[in-house]
Design an enzyme around this catalytic site. Structure first.
Site, PDB file in Angstrom:
ATOM      1  N   ARG A  99       0.835  -1.195   0.000  1.00  0.00           N
ATOM      2  CA  ARG A  99       0.000   0.000   0.000  1.00  0.00           C
ATOM      3  C   ARG A  99       0.873   1.250   0.000  1.00  0.00           C
ATOM      4  O   ARG A  99       1.930   1.282   0.618  1.00  0.00           O
ATOM      5  CB  ARG A  99      -0.916   0.021   1.230  1.00  0.00           C
ATOM      6  CG  ARG A  99      -2.142  -0.879   1.102  1.00  0.00           C
ATOM      7  CD  ARG A  99      -3.044  -0.766   2.305  1.00  0.00           C
ATOM      8  NE  ARG A  99      -2.362  -1.195   3.503  1.00  0.00           N
ATOM      9  CZ  ARG A  99      -1.784  -0.394   4.385  1.00  0.00           C
ATOM     10  NH1 ARG A  99      -1.831   0.920   4.238  1.00  0.00           N
ATOM     11  NH2 ARG A  99      -1.173  -0.876   5.426  1.00  0.00           N
ATOM     12  N   TYR A 238      -1.699  -3.569  -6.638  1.00  0.00           N
ATOM     13  CA  TYR A 238      -1.357  -4.373  -5.466  1.00  0.00           C
ATOM     14  C   TYR A 238      -2.310  -4.171  -4.289  1.00  0.00           C
ATOM     15  O   TYR A 238      -2.533  -3.047  -3.845  1.00  0.00           O
ATOM     16  CB  TYR A 238       0.075  -4.084  -4.992  1.00  0.00           C
ATOM     17  CG  TYR A 238       0.633  -5.257  -4.206  1.00  0.00           C
ATOM     18  CD1 TYR A 238       1.349  -6.264  -4.848  1.00  0.00           C
ATOM     19  CD2 TYR A 238       0.401  -5.392  -2.841  1.00  0.00           C
ATOM     20  CE1 TYR A 238       1.830  -7.368  -4.152  1.00  0.00           C
ATOM     21  CE2 TYR A 238       0.874  -6.496  -2.135  1.00  0.00           C
ATOM     22  CZ  TYR A 238       1.594  -7.480  -2.802  1.00  0.00           C
ATOM     23  OH  TYR A 238       2.060  -8.575  -2.109  1.00  0.00           O
ATOM     24  N   SER A 289      -1.225  -3.570  10.527  1.00  0.00           N
ATOM     25  CA  SER A 289      -0.914  -4.455   9.414  1.00  0.00           C
ATOM     26  C   SER A 289       0.314  -5.321   9.720  1.00  0.00           C
ATOM     27  O   SER A 289       1.322  -4.826  10.232  1.00  0.00           O
ATOM     28  CB  SER A 289      -0.645  -3.615   8.170  1.00  0.00           C
ATOM     29  OG  SER A 289      -1.781  -2.813   7.899  1.00  0.00           O
ATOM     30  N   CYS A 291       0.791  -7.604  11.936  1.00  0.00           N
ATOM     31  CA  CYS A 291       1.101  -7.757  13.360  1.00  0.00           C
ATOM     32  C   CYS A 291       0.371  -8.933  13.993  1.00  0.00           C
ATOM     33  O   CYS A 291       0.255  -9.024  15.217  1.00  0.00           O
ATOM     34  CB  CYS A 291       0.803  -6.471  14.126  1.00  0.00           C
ATOM     35  SG  CYS A 291       1.976  -5.157  13.767  1.00  0.00           S
ATOM     36  N   ARG A 406       1.893 -12.213  -0.342  1.00  0.00           N
ATOM     37  CA  ARG A 406       0.605 -12.594   0.254  1.00  0.00           C
ATOM     38  C   ARG A 406      -0.032 -13.777  -0.459  1.00  0.00           C
ATOM     39  O   ARG A 406       0.293 -14.091  -1.594  1.00  0.00           O
ATOM     40  CB  ARG A 406      -0.350 -11.391   0.207  1.00  0.00           C
ATOM     41  CG  ARG A 406       0.217 -10.191   0.969  1.00  0.00           C
ATOM     42  CD  ARG A 406      -0.802  -9.462   1.736  1.00  0.00           C
ATOM     43  NE  ARG A 406      -0.218  -8.458   2.627  1.00  0.00           N
ATOM     44  CZ  ARG A 406      -0.753  -8.115   3.793  1.00  0.00           C
ATOM     45  NH1 ARG A 406      -1.864  -8.679   4.196  1.00  0.00           N
ATOM     46  NH2 ARG A 406      -0.171  -7.208   4.554  1.00  0.00           N
TER      47      ARG A 406
HETATM   48  P1  GTP Z   1      -2.576  -7.453   7.606  1.00  0.00           P
HETATM   49  O1  GTP Z   1      -3.142  -8.507   6.714  1.00  0.00           O
HETATM   50  O2  GTP Z   1      -1.433  -6.720   6.991  1.00  0.00           O
HETATM   51  O3  GTP Z   1      -3.581  -6.513   8.176  1.00  0.00           O
HETATM   52  O4  GTP Z   1      -1.848  -8.178   8.826  1.00  0.00           O
HETATM   53  P2  GTP Z   1      -2.186  -9.259   9.932  1.00  0.00           P
HETATM   54  O5  GTP Z   1      -2.312  -8.550  11.239  1.00  0.00           O
HETATM   55  O6  GTP Z   1      -3.259 -10.196   9.553  1.00  0.00           O
HETATM   56  O7  GTP Z   1      -0.805  -9.992   9.930  1.00  0.00           O
HETATM   57  P3  GTP Z   1      -0.409 -11.518  10.096  1.00  0.00           P
HETATM   58  O8  GTP Z   1      -1.267 -12.272  11.049  1.00  0.00           O
HETATM   59  O9  GTP Z   1      -0.302 -12.112   8.757  1.00  0.00           O
HETATM   60  O10 GTP Z   1       1.015 -11.298  10.780  1.00  0.00           O
HETATM   61  C1  GTP Z   1       2.169 -11.487  10.110  1.00  0.00           C
HETATM   62  C2  GTP Z   1       3.413 -11.462  10.950  1.00  0.00           C
HETATM   63  O11 GTP Z   1       3.215 -11.446  12.369  1.00  0.00           O
HETATM   64  C3  GTP Z   1       4.216 -12.701  10.633  1.00  0.00           C
HETATM   65  O12 GTP Z   1       5.537 -12.312  10.393  1.00  0.00           O
HETATM   66  C4  GTP Z   1       4.094 -13.531  11.896  1.00  0.00           C
HETATM   67  O13 GTP Z   1       5.179 -14.402  12.064  1.00  0.00           O
HETATM   68  C5  GTP Z   1       4.001 -12.457  12.984  1.00  0.00           C
HETATM   69  N1  GTP Z   1       3.324 -12.945  14.205  1.00  0.00           N
HETATM   70  C6  GTP Z   1       2.022 -13.297  14.308  1.00  0.00           C
HETATM   71  N2  GTP Z   1       1.726 -13.711  15.572  1.00  0.00           N
HETATM   72  C7  GTP Z   1       2.869 -13.597  16.278  1.00  0.00           C
HETATM   73  C8  GTP Z   1       3.213 -13.854  17.649  1.00  0.00           C
HETATM   74  O14 GTP Z   1       2.408 -14.275  18.459  1.00  0.00           O
HETATM   75  N3  GTP Z   1       4.507 -13.589  18.007  1.00  0.00           N
HETATM   76  C9  GTP Z   1       5.436 -13.124  17.126  1.00  0.00           C
HETATM   77  N4  GTP Z   1       6.669 -12.889  17.567  1.00  0.00           N
HETATM   78  N5  GTP Z   1       5.149 -12.869  15.831  1.00  0.00           N
HETATM   79  C10 GTP Z   1       3.894 -13.096  15.412  1.00  0.00           C
HETATM   80  C1  SPV Z   2      -2.978  -4.320   5.480  1.00  0.00           C
HETATM   81  O1  SPV Z   2      -1.994  -3.713   5.030  1.00  0.00           O
HETATM   82  O2  SPV Z   2      -3.465  -4.048   6.606  1.00  0.00           O
HETATM   83  C2  SPV Z   2      -3.585  -5.421   4.713  1.00  0.00           C
HETATM   84  C3  SPV Z   2      -3.122  -5.633   3.346  1.00  0.00           C
HETATM   85  O3  SPV Z   2      -4.476  -6.094   5.210  1.00  0.00           O
HETATM   86  S1  SPV Z   2      -3.843  -4.566   2.180  1.00  0.00           S
HETATM   87  O4  SPV Z   2      -5.086  -5.197   1.714  1.00  0.00           O
HETATM   88  O5  SPV Z   2      -2.899  -4.416   1.094  1.00  0.00           O
HETATM   89  O6  SPV Z   2      -4.165  -3.312   2.806  1.00  0.00           O
HETATM   90 MN    MN Z   3      -5.058  -5.339   7.223  1.00  0.00          MN
END
Ligand code: GTP
Ligand code: SPV
Ligand code: MN
Length: 624
Positions: A99, A238, A289, A291, A406
């Protein structure tokens, strides 16, 4: 229904001044399509001048045709069906990987309605800027019409939209991420409000000009017009830049609808959790994002007797209902999940979900025609094709997959999907969690003393920046409610809306309780103090035992925390003293954090709700 005359757009004003010769495109809308949609589609076709217009029906045959087209054009390669049935790998242009927050605009009439956290542009000025860009921008391409529903078809909590795009990749993705096609179009009649969204990759083709695998433009505009509820996106294909139902509609525009209508559009996962006594709860959690929302939504508890089921991994629409409860729906129908860091040990459910029927973008390809990314397995394969299409070995010293690579996959393919995930009434929320990536200061878990304190915790989230957006990874920034890049209006007014919705929920009934968590606190060597992932179920256990009235809590300066022995760490291999470090509150750093919060609040002038200023005073007095 075809139209050879150019109708005036019925929604807002068209941004484009027509330049050059106009080719009239005969569109053939399905029988019975509402005139407002036909007129708008015709008007945009007249501006963007595509070779043809296709009305998407959302059928598997249509998807198959798009997949074939993308393979032919080189936008995707098909993965080896033996390993990854009916799955595809897209490699984006290396300049179009995340983004673009600095190219994202909120075009409200009044600058203060966008607020200090958004890029603002005066609507008329933005329309004038976009006009020459959109004029003829789809020449040589097909314009696809995608009617879609955010939320279950026909639910009173759902909302409708129509996106136009010249990118087959965007169509294929949107058809996974939303309920897209004829059934959504049928819900639109003269009395229905729907959000118009125009998207172009911004690369018209001259007569005979060959296309590239991932067309895009170095000029990018992701523009939102909250007053007329329109979206105009140019130059990127993207993720959130281009799948306009997601962040542009379901968060930025929906947050303004929610403010006007008395609900909340949030960057939150939704899960259902059942305790060993068989009692089920629903939880939402807002993390910035990349996290850990997808991880938490698909969590496999390590503690016995608990089960987690998935409802959503990115967006929740929260409606206060007449019975005083807060009800949530997931407006999406798929996951656009971060690949790196997703493996069998960290998120086995996601790995099971992407067994097939998945579009991968910017991951690496193995020699056997399957995919790979950092964290999928402990050891990297000896040879790969990296996300840019280059030869790669572990000695290359670069990432094989882009950090924001992704997977796009249907939610119904998730083995842990909950049976109530499409409940048109939504699910009743018992707990709300806020989190971020904080190496220091923020404890593993804190419970808010009340709703106002909870809103303060949400408003003061800070987090280290991830690769989900362009910019400096790791830098600490304010990300209130994990909505910094996604709030369609003034953030301080958004906080006021949270306080207002809270007043409609009945205290003492099933009013959701609010918590703050941090999986990312580090020790002095820079190692995570908390094992995270499946072990986060221990924190969920504490949260839900609190909600269920089964556990006492201790009152700390930041809020309510576990009493000694209150958090279940049985069988966990925590180093001596780590638990204390996870909950340590250093008064000096927290007073500094309070000063920084005061400065942050000051950027909103007198719009900051008094309740939040009061919370800051309470925090300071509790710290000293
Ligand atoms: P968006 O789709 O971007 O909104 O993000 P999201 O919050 O869904 O992110 P996602 O769950 O895919 O998190 C991705 C990252 O967080 C990866 O690198 C994971 O390894 C890390 N992660 C998730 N849970 C944990 C945790 O409990 N501990 C640690 N250290 N890392 C974590
Ligand atoms: C984020 O960045 O929080 C996402 C991916 O979930 S996007 O759809 O590209 O915003
Ligand atoms: Mn998101």
């Amino acid at each position: 229904m075809s139209s050879a005359t150019l109708s005036k757009p019925s929604l807002g004003q068209s941004p484009a001044i027509r330049t050059g010769p106009i080719r009239v495109i005969a569109t053939s809308a399905p029988q019975g399509t509402d005139e407002s949609v036909v007129a708008w589609v015709d008007s945009i076709a007249a501006i963007t001048v595509p070779d043809q217009v296709i009305w998407c029906d959302g059928s598997p045959q249509e998807w198959d045709g798009l997949a074939r087209l993308m393979v032919t054009q080189g936008t995707v390669v098909q993965l080896n069906p033996e390993h990854r049935p009916y799955s595809f790998l897209a490699r984006s242009d290396p300049s179009d990987v995340a983004r673009v927050e600095d190219r994202t605009f909120i075009c409200s009439e009044d600058e203060t309605d966008a607020g200090p956290t958004n890029n603002w542009a005066e609507p008329a000025q933005m329309r004038a800027t976009l006009a020459p860009l959109f004029a003829g921008c789809m020449r040589g391409r097909t314009m696809y019409v995608m009617p879609f529903s955010m939320g279950p078809l026909g639910s009173p909590l759902s909302r409708l939209g129509v996106q136009l795009t010249d990118s087959p990749y965007v169509v294929a993705s949107m058809s996974v991420m939303t309920r897209m096609g004829t059934s959504a179009l049928k819900l639109i009649d003269a009395a229905t409000a729907w959000v118009p969204a125009v998207h172009s990759v911004g690369k018209p083709l001259a007569e005979g000009e060959a296309d590239v695998a991932w067309p895009c433009n170095t000029t990018k505009y992701i523009s939102h017009f909250p007053q007329t509820r329109e979206i105009w996106s140019y130059g990127s294909a993207y993720g959130g830049n281009a799948l306009l139902a997601k962040k542009s509609f379901a968060l930025r525009i929906a947050s303004t609808m929610a403010r006007d209508e008395g609900w909340m559009a949030e960057h939150m996962l939704i899960l259902k959790i059942t305790n060993p006594r068989g009692k089920a709860f629903h939880v939402v959690a807002a993390f910035p994002s990349a996290c850990g929302k997808t991880n938490l939504a698909m969590l496999k508890p390590t503690i016995p007797g608990w089960t987690v089921e998935t409802i959503g991994d990115d967006i929740a629409w929260l409606h206060p209902s007449a019975d005083g409860t807060l009800r949530a729906i997931n407006p999406e129908a798929g996951f656009f999940g971060v690949a790196p860091g997703t493996g069998v040990s960290t998120n086995a459910t996601a790995i099971e979900t992407v067994w097939g029927n998945t579009i991968f973008t910017n991951v690496a390809m193995r020699d056997d025609g399957d995919v790979w990314w950092e964290g999928l397995t402990d050891k990297a394969p000896d040879h790969l094709i990296d996300w840019q299409g280059n030869e790669w070995t572990p000695a290359s010293g670069t990432k094989a997959a882009h950090p924001n690579s992704r997977f796009t996959v249907a939610a119904k393919q998730c083995p842990s999907i909950s049976d109530d995930w499409e409940d048109p009434k939504g699910v009743v929320i018992d707990a709300i969690i806020f989190g971020g990536r904080r190496a220091t200061n923020v404890p593993l878990v804190v419970e808010a003393r009340d709703w106002e304190h909870g809103v303060y915790l949400g408003a003061t989230i800070s987090s280290e920046k991830t690769a989900a957006a362009e910019g400096t990874v790791g830098e600490l920034r304010r990300d209130p409610f994990a909505m910094l890049p996604f709030c369609g209006y003034n953030m301080a007014d958004y906080w006021a809306n949270w306080l207002k919705v809270g007043q409609q929920l009945r205290p003492g009934g099933r009013m959701p309780r609010i918590f703050q968590v941090n999986w990312f606190r580090k020790d002095e060597n820079g190692d995570f103090l908390w094992p995270g992932f499946g072990e986060n179920s221990r924190v969920l256990e504490w949260i839900l035992e609190r909600v269920d009235g089964k556990l006492p809590a201790a009152d700390g300066p930041l809020g309510l925390v576990p009493t000694a022995g209150g958090l279940n760490v049985e069988g966990l291999d925590l180093a001596e003293g780590d638990l204390e470090k996870l909950f340590e509150v250093d008064a000096e750093s927290w007073l500094a954090e309070a000063d920084s919060t005061e400065e942050f609040f000051a950027t909103f002038g007198d719009k900051v709700p008094a309740a939040l200023l009061n919370q800051l005073t309470v925090l300071r007095s509790r710290l000293s």
